[in-house]
Design an enzyme around this catalytic site. Structure first.
Site, PDB file in Angstrom:
ATOM      1  N   GLN A 190      39.098  37.717  33.015  1.00 22.77           N
ATOM      2  CA  GLN A 190      38.301  36.885  32.265  1.00 22.77           C
ATOM      3  C   GLN A 190      37.745  37.175  30.970  1.00 22.77           C
ATOM      4  OE1 GLN A 190      37.039  34.017  34.426  1.00 22.77           O
ATOM      5  NE2 GLN A 190      39.097  34.582  35.412  1.00 22.77           N
ATOM      6  N   LYS A 245      29.051  37.868  28.870  1.00 26.43           N
ATOM      7  CA  LYS A 245      29.781  36.949  29.417  1.00 26.43           C
ATOM      8  C   LYS A 245      29.095  35.654  29.148  1.00 26.43           C
ATOM      9  CE  LYS A 245      31.624  39.559  32.928  1.00 26.43           C
ATOM     10  NZ  LYS A 245      32.013  39.908  34.438  1.00 26.43           N
ATOM     11  N   ASP A 292      36.475  37.548  45.618  1.00 28.57           N
ATOM     12  CA  ASP A 292      37.200  38.112  44.565  1.00 28.57           C
ATOM     13  C   ASP A 292      37.096  39.576  44.260  1.00 28.57           C
ATOM     14  OD1 ASP A 292      39.141  37.439  42.772  1.00 28.57           O
ATOM     15  OD2 ASP A 292      37.960  37.721  40.992  1.00 28.57           O
ATOM     16  N   GLU A 329      34.764  49.987  41.876  1.00 29.18           N
ATOM     17  CA  GLU A 329      34.730  51.194  41.265  1.00 29.18           C
ATOM     18  C   GLU A 329      33.680  52.291  42.063  1.00 29.18           C
ATOM     19  OE1 GLU A 329      36.673  48.468  38.733  1.00 29.18           O
ATOM     20  OE2 GLU A 329      34.847  48.157  39.772  1.00 29.18           O
TER      21      GLU A 329
END
Length: 409
Positions: free
Chosen positions: A107, A123, A289, A294
């Site tokens: 993205q 973003k 999604d 992590e």
């Protein structure tokens, strides 16, 4: 008294002693833990409002130094954060000294360096607040406002595993282009009267740029975790195939959780409970999604599952993707503290708390009303799922004490 009667009496007393220890004392311990959970919830509510104030009292440290020192293996920020407003104010106002394409991924994003050397991930806004993302639950562009809302939900749930996020408006012409790398600058264009860029990523296309309103672009900035805490990427055991007609094993194998419990790092330690916490978190925000996750490197399963990249959330308030909860309803275990917190948040408290937490963000209102309403409805579904588990297996099996040594073998 005859010897036989004495033996019987001693046996009865022993049974009473054991009963008292197991049921009464242990219940007192559990009640004490529950009381602490309730006190923690009240402290959270009291500290929900975060005014973006530049003042840092009683310290000569920069906001970046304070945020870096907060990070430990099991939390990104502490429960008590009087400096949070100053750090978030710095994130949304400090001068941008460098702008580059975002780290690799699917993205569009930009990597910004703020005054003082702090990295943040920017973003951009792609959708209006009331836009409904149709199609698969993981469809569409990243939602910048979802990152902001997810961070505050992380605070409300008491997880403290999401990096700090705040909204920010940037002037692409005066703040970004003069300090942009050639790689980023080469993706800028003008569409009508608006400055746009399309960046570099797997799905980035020149035909699908993100555009500002004139030169002013709304977005979110996420604080980069300190470099002394390198991240390790893991495939999520309940990840999707993203291929039509091909199911992942968890989608057809009812005993899948038993298999997960036999593999590292889910066979012992807190990681499986972190997976279940994350499923609850993702279900509330509508994030289907999380194909990877992590943790900190070389942790042997002891550190937290870090709640990174939450932007594929709050796409469709009418869609409740129950498969997100698969770790919960297949494993039928949940932390006692998580269960307590969820119960404290019912009856409209969750919606109200999140609205309050996001009130001072620069891009407020962060979420539309239908998305806030959906949170309360999804919470009821989570509580009902846990109830089904306790009815089937009993609360002693389903509700897992956080402080106990975990072993699923």
């Amino acid at each position: 008294m005859k010897l036989k009667q004495r033996v019987v009496l001693l046996a009865i007393l022993l049974v009473i002693f054991i009963f008292t220890k197991v049921f009464l004392i242990d219940n007192l311990d559990t009640s004490a833990a529950n009381r602490e959970d309730q006190r923690a919830f009240q402290r959270m509510l009291a500290g929900l409002r975060v005014a973006l104030d530049p003042r840092l009292e009683h310290t000569l440290q920069s906001p970046w130094e304070i945020a870096a020192q907060w990070v430990v293996p099991r939390e990104v920020y502490p429960e008590d954060t009087p400096e949070l407003g100053a750090i978030m104010h710095a994130m949304t106002t400090k001068k941008i000294i460098k702008a580059d394409v975002g780290y690799k991924g699917t993205q569009l994003k930009a990597l910004l360096i703020l005054e003082g050397g702090q990295k943040v991930v920017f973003k951009p806004k792609r959708y209006a607040r009331d836009y409904i993302v149709e199609g698969e639950p993981y469809a569409g562009y990243d939602r910048h406002n979802a990152e902001v809302a997810a961070f505050h939900l992380d605070r409300i749930l008491g997880f403290r595993r999401a990096p700090l996020v705040v909204g920010r408006f940037v002037n692409l012409r005066t703040e970004i282009k003069p300090v942009a790398t050639e790689q980023l600058l080469g993706t800028f264009m003008t569409v009508g009267n608006n400055t746009c860029f399309y960046g570099k990523c797997y799905y980035c296309r020149e035909t699908e740029p993100a555009c500002a309103d004139g030169d002013i672009m709304e977005g979110s900035v996420t604080l980069w975790l300190p470099d002394v805490w390198p991240l390790q990427k893991h495939r999520h055991p309940w990840g999707r195939t993203y291929r039509e007609g091909k199911l992942a094993r968890w989608e057809y194998d009812e005993s899948y959780c038993d298999a997960v419990k036999k593999t590292s790092p889910y066979d012992s330690g807190p990681r499986l409970l972190d997976i279940i916490d994350t499923a609850i978190f993702d279900y509330l925000i509508g994030n289907a999604d999380r194909h990877h996750y992590e943790s900190f490197q070389d942790d042997e399963g002891a550190s937290m599952l870090i709640l990174l990249d939450n932007a594929k959330s709050f796409g469709n308030p009418a869609l409740d993707e129950r498969s997100i909860l698969a770790p919960l309803y297949q494993c039928c275990i949940i932390r006692v503290s998580t269960w307590n917190r969820l119960n404290y948040l019912k009856n409209g408290v969750l919606k109200s708390a999140l609205k309050t937490a996001m009130l001072h963000d620069p891009i407020s209102p962060v979420l539309s009303t239908p998305h806030l309403d959906a949170l309360d409805q999804r919470l009821l579904s989570i509580l009902a799922t846990v109830k089904q588990c306790t009815d089937q297996f009993g609360p002693d099996v389903v509700l897992v004490e956080d402080r106990m040594t975990l072993s699923h073998l």
